[in-house]
Design an enzyme around this catalytic site. Structure first.
Site, PDB file in Angstrom:
ATOM      1  N   LEU A  33       0.855  -1.205   0.000  1.00  0.00           N
ATOM      2  CA  LEU A  33       0.000   0.000   0.000  1.00  0.00           C
ATOM      3  C   LEU A  33       0.882   1.242   0.000  1.00  0.00           C
ATOM      4  CD1 LEU A  33      -2.493  -0.823   2.914  1.00  0.00           C
ATOM      5  CD2 LEU A  33      -3.058  -0.775   0.472  1.00  0.00           C
ATOM      6  N   HIS A  34       0.678   2.104  -0.966  1.00  0.00           N
ATOM      7  CA  HIS A  34       1.413   3.376  -0.909  1.00  0.00           C
ATOM      8  C   HIS A  34       0.693   4.524  -1.608  1.00  0.00           C
ATOM      9  CE1 HIS A  34       2.559   2.177  -4.962  1.00  0.00           C
ATOM     10  NE2 HIS A  34       2.932   3.415  -5.178  1.00  0.00           N
TER      11      HIS A  34
END
Ligand code: UD1
Length: 375
Positions: free
Chosen positions: A213-214
């Site tokens: 996740l980014h």
């Protein structure tokens, strides 16, 4: 002149640089007098600069040390874009390349395309024509502008060609060549499977999920980040999760005091960002992947690993039509849990699929087309 700046740029440029070397070897062997060899220069903007976000990829992908390192570092979008532009202009003026190659959709891509085109140097955009339709995504703006100024646009899918046509970009500038990220995957897949990463993490093939996740839309607000952390904790009761945490995400988990919660009493293994080979090995043997990355949607398609993309849209719909990818609304915890249960209950893993021209030879096609263009 190739210009890269961030982690996902490195695996896209490596096969193109290798294809230049292969082209030169062929020219030297077969027609030394007729065709000049190509020389290439690599510029790293330094948008990503950590050992784990940058250096390890150069080593594992066999990339040469950059000829120029601009050291722009992190900052706001305007700061990064402006710093790349200021630092790159004198480099281009000094090197006088015949052509500039940019890849992907990051701030370094946009900045480099603008500088080169304003100096009258033809710009090649690799991975052109992807559109999410979501202008709140910084990458979407980078894609739109880069494609407008590029002279040669190489695409990874026929859908991308259609997007460019709809924006009025002449078809003669566009060429569907396949996916250089998949060139890298094919080149390194066996080495990746030989890495001892599963043993190191004490997990078995197909008995874990991988999380990345980014995206700002998922990690920048405490609300969405906390919601996702709590969904991951729930999923991890059924399936252990390995979560190599992106630098941006770690900073936000720390800021909002969510690191301990994210570990879910040890059932979610938070790891540092992994190198290319370790990550590819981990991905290839996972039961499922939960991500908001662009490239991972493509890699899981070719690996045949079910991918749940925690986004409302994707610029890579071919991974849904022809691959293992499915979009799941990141704001809907029940939908995420449902989608995960669906994958866990599926009788078999998905059959690997191969979108058209994702055959490991995109880099070669790009270099052949560039040689024709320069001639
Ligand atoms: C960038 C790209 C994104 C791509 C992602 C892959 C843009 C707009 N975004 O997002 O499209 O998917 O790279 O990783 O270009 N940081 C470090 N070390 C580094 C680099 C960054 O610690 O080597 C931290 C910094 O705190 C920085 C933050 O990560 O502020 C974000 O970095 P940035 O380059 O702005 O965006 P990414 O989220 O990495």
């Amino acid at each position: 002149m190739h210009i890269v700046g961030t982690r996902p740029n490195f695996m896209k440029i490596a096969p193109i640089m290798a294809a230049v070397d292969a082209w030169n070897n062929r020219v030297r062997d077969e027609r030394p007098a007729a065709t000049p060899v190509l020389s290439q220069v690599l510029v790293h903007t330094g948008q990503h600069y950590d050992e784990k976000m940058s250096t390890v990829f150069f080593e594992e992908l066999g990339l040469p040390k950059p000829d120029h390192y601009l050291g722009v570092g992190s900052g706001t979008h305007a700061e990064m874009t402006a710093r790349v532009m200021l630092a790159l202009e004198p480099v281009i003026l000094a090197e006088q390349p015949a052509i500039v190659v940019v890849v992907g959709d990051v701030n370094s891509t946009l900045a480099a395309a603008l500088v080169a085109t304003k100096l009258g140097i033809p710009v090649v955009h690799v991975e052109a024509g992807l559109r999410s339709g979501d202008r709140a995504m910084p990458e979407e703006l980078n894609r739109l502008v880069t494609d407008q100024v590029a002279d040669l646009l190489f695409t990874t899918s026929r859908g991308a060609d259609e997007n460019l046509e709809a924006e009025g970009i002449p078809a003669r500038r566009v060429m569907f060549v396949g996916n250089t990220m998949i060139d890298s995957l094919e080149r390194h897949r066996e080495a990746a499977l030989r890495r001892p990463i599963l043993a190191d993490l004490d997990i078995s093939p197909r008995e874990y999920g991988v999380v990345t996740l980014h995206r700002p839309s998922n990690v920048d607000s405490v609300e969405s980040l906390a919601r996702l952390v709590s969904v991951l904790a729930q999923i991890s009761r059924e399936l252990p999760l390995i979560f190599p945490v992106h630098a941006r995400t770690r900073r936000l988990l720390e800021r909002h005091d969510l690191l301990t919660e994210a570990e879910a009493d040890g059932r979610v293994a938070l790891a540092e960002p992994l190198g290319y080979l370790d990550f590819l090995g981990l991905l290839a043997q996972a039961k499922l992947v939960l991500t908001d990355s662009g490239g991972i949607q493509e890699e899981t398609t070719v690996l045949g690993v079910p991918c749940l993309t925690l986004r409302k849209n994707t610029e890579r719909p071919v991974t849904i039509w022809e691959g293992t990818n499915r979009l799941v609304d990141p704001e809907d915890p029940a939908a995420i849990i449902d989608a995960v249960s669906g994958v866990l209950q599926a009788p078999r893993r998905s059959t690997p699929r191969r979108p058209e021209l994702w055959d490991g030879r995109a880099g070669e096609r790009i270099i052949e087309a560039i040689v024709r263009y320069l001639a």
